[in-house]
Design a protein around this motif. Sequence first.
Motif, PDB file in Angstrom:
ATOM      1  N   ARG A 170       0.829  -1.208   0.000  1.00  0.00           N
ATOM      2  CA  ARG A 170       0.000   0.000   0.000  1.00  0.00           C
ATOM      3  C   ARG A 170       0.861   1.255   0.000  1.00  0.00           C
ATOM      4  O   ARG A 170       0.587   2.209  -0.712  1.00  0.00           O
ATOM      5  N   SER A 171       1.904   1.243   0.791  1.00  0.00           N
ATOM      6  CA  SER A 171       2.808   2.394   0.863  1.00  0.00           C
ATOM      7  C   SER A 171       3.480   2.628  -0.480  1.00  0.00           C
ATOM      8  O   SER A 171       3.585   3.772  -0.941  1.00  0.00           O
ATOM      9  N   ALA A 172       3.923   1.567  -1.121  1.00  0.00           N
ATOM     10  CA  ALA A 172       4.559   1.696  -2.431  1.00  0.00           C
ATOM     11  C   ALA A 172       3.575   2.227  -3.463  1.00  0.00           C
ATOM     12  O   ALA A 172       3.926   3.070  -4.295  1.00  0.00           O
ATOM     13  N   ALA A 173       2.339   1.791  -3.399  1.00  0.00           N
ATOM     14  CA  ALA A 173       1.318   2.266  -4.336  1.00  0.00           C
ATOM     15  C   ALA A 173       1.038   3.742  -4.113  1.00  0.00           C
ATOM     16  O   ALA A 173       0.885   4.506  -5.072  1.00  0.00           O
ATOM     17  N   GLN A 174       0.973   4.165  -2.870  1.00  0.00           N
ATOM     18  CA  GLN A 174       0.740   5.573  -2.570  1.00  0.00           C
ATOM     19  C   GLN A 174       1.901   6.433  -3.054  1.00  0.00           C
ATOM     20  O   GLN A 174       1.691   7.529  -3.562  1.00  0.00           O
TER      21      GLN A 174
END
Length: 93
Positions: free
Chosen positions: A82-86
């Motif tokens: 999720r962090s990488a996607a954000q």
Amino acid sequence: MESISLLLEEALSPYQVTLTTSGVQDSIVTVKNPAGAIVVERDVDRAQLMDKRVLVDVVDCLLRDIKIAEGRLEPSVIAALRSAAQTRNAAAA
């Protein structure tokens, strides 16, 4: 659409993939395990299925969703994804 369905089946083997039309622009991708139980069901914009680069992303997301549904992906890995996607979304904006 039949060729896309075959590509999805091959990419997600041994899972069974069904692609059905839903509305004017959407399709529903249903992924079943070898026993026939639904593991993942997602609405996908038909345009995403027509673009091969985006189709790869769709398959990656489905594989991730399968792992999450089957409990094979740890919560810390989910948070990192999720962090990488954000970060990617913020960089694209």
